[in-house]
Design an enzyme around this catalytic site. Structure first.
Site, PDB file in Angstrom:
ATOM      1  CD  GLU A  76       3.350   2.022  -7.653  1.00  0.00           C
ATOM      2  OE1 GLU A  76       3.476   2.477  -8.463  1.00  0.00           O
ATOM      3  OE2 GLU A  76       2.754   2.509  -6.754  1.00  0.00           O
TER       4      GLU A  76
ATOM      5  CG  HIS B  61       8.002   0.987  -4.172  1.00  0.00           C
ATOM      6  ND1 HIS B  61       8.245   2.374  -3.786  1.00  0.00           N
ATOM      7  CD2 HIS B  61       6.826   0.709  -4.327  1.00  0.00           C
ATOM      8  CE1 HIS B  61       7.017   2.861  -3.518  1.00  0.00           C
ATOM      9  NE2 HIS B  61       6.164   1.808  -3.951  1.00  0.00           N
TER      10      HIS B  61
ATOM     11  CG  HIS C  73       4.577   1.697   0.925  1.00  0.00           C
ATOM     12  ND1 HIS C  73       3.207   1.510   0.664  1.00  0.00           N
ATOM     13  CD2 HIS C  73       4.675   2.093  -0.232  1.00  0.00           C
ATOM     14  CE1 HIS C  73       2.849   1.619  -0.552  1.00  0.00           C
ATOM     15  NE2 HIS C  73       3.776   1.832  -1.170  1.00  0.00           N
TER      16      HIS C  73
ATOM     17  CE1 TYR D 293      29.332   9.360   8.240  1.00  0.00           C
ATOM     18  CE2 TYR D 293      29.728   8.872   6.048  1.00  0.00           C
ATOM     19  CZ  TYR D 293      29.615   8.418   7.376  1.00  0.00           C
ATOM     20  OH  TYR D 293      30.185   7.385   7.875  1.00  0.00           O
TER      21      TYR D 293
ATOM     22  CG  HIS E 132       3.778   5.970  -2.902  1.00  0.00           C
ATOM     23  ND1 HIS E 132       3.263   5.869  -4.477  1.00  0.00           N
ATOM     24  CD2 HIS E 132       4.092   4.830  -2.618  1.00  0.00           C
ATOM     25  CE1 HIS E 132       3.309   4.489  -4.581  1.00  0.00           C
ATOM     26  NE2 HIS E 132       3.595   3.928  -3.705  1.00  0.00           N
TER      27      HIS E 132
ATOM     28  CE1 TYR F  47      39.499   3.939   2.311  1.00  0.00           C
ATOM     29  CE2 TYR F  47      38.230   6.132   1.853  1.00  0.00           C
ATOM     30  CZ  TYR F  47      39.604   5.199   2.236  1.00  0.00           C
ATOM     31  OH  TYR F  47      40.596   5.757   3.132  1.00  0.00           O
TER      32      TYR F  47
HETATM   33 ZN   LIG Z   1       4.111   1.759  -3.192  1.00  0.00          ZN
END
Ligand SMILES: [Zn+2]
Length: 221
Positions: A83, A102, A104, A123, A165, A218
């Site tokens: 990726e 990243h 899954h 929220y 994905h 904050y």
């Molecule tokens: Zn992936």
């Protein structure tokens, strides 16, 4: 300089292992990167493809130049995560982003497999910088198309789901990106349960705006 590089690579490994410890990643499906400069080259350090996180050492972490071109001094490295294009495109689009995580992770990915975003049901959704956490359209993993789609989805916000994905979270540091990826998974879990109880009730735009103002005050962002 050498020390700094090694430290950054060690931090990438630490973050990758933390994903597994937090339960937001299984095996080697996720990847982690941090923006860096090596000599004149701007780029990022990223986890390699196909090596278990517990086996990683600093030398396994791969430097990818932002121009995406092969550079001779890095020719003998391991192969970068599949990726890497997605990471490169996000760094090119977002100068304020210093790290990308990243995963899954299970609940967030389940929502993404139904093309669902995470709306303002709670929220904390505002922690990613908007009124909802978008789900970017599907494209083949590792493709240029996915890289473009991901960068577009993260134009204003710091996290998105990727259809069929997983999740992409960015931040000013590895710990910030990791925390956000973890929070997205928490929210996805809560949202999945909320949906099981009936049609989720959503906060209004004004209420979410108020939350974002409070976050700024904050310094949580
Ligand atoms: Zn992936």
């Amino acid at each position: 300089m050498v020390h700094q590089e090694k430290d950054l690579r060690e931090l990438v490994i630490k973050t990758a292992r933390s994903m597994n410890a937090l339960g937001i990643n299984v095996n080697k499906s996720g990847n982690v990167s941090v923006r860096a400069r090596v000599g004149e080259l701007e780029g990022f350090w990223i986890t390699p493809t196909g090596i278990a996180y517990e086996d990683l050492v600093a030398q396994d972490i791969v430097f990818v130049a932002l121009d995406g071109l092969p550079h001779e001094e890095f020719a003998k490295q391991r192969k970068a995560s599949s990726e890497w294009l997605m990471h490169a495109e996000v760094y090119r689009h977002r100068q304020d982003v210093s790290a990308i995580v990243h995963t899954h992770s299970v609940y967030a990915t389940a929502l993404a497999c139904q093309d669902l975003c995470i709306p303002a049901f709670h929220y904390m959704v505002a922690v990613a910088g908007g009124n909802s956490i978008k789900c970017a359209p599907y494209a083949l993993f590792g493709s240029e198309e996915l890289a473009k789609i991901a960068a577009e989805a993260l134009e204003k916000e710091n996290a998105c789901l990727l259809s069929h994905h997983g999740v992409l979270a960015v931040g000013g540091s590895l710990s910030a990106a990791l925390k956000l990826a973890h929070e997205v998974e928490n929210l996805a879990h809560m949202y999945t349960l909320t949906r099981q109880l009936g049609e989720p009730k959503l906060l209004s735009e004004a209420q979410m705006q108020e939350v974002m103002e409070r976050f700024k005050k904050y310094g949580q962002q």
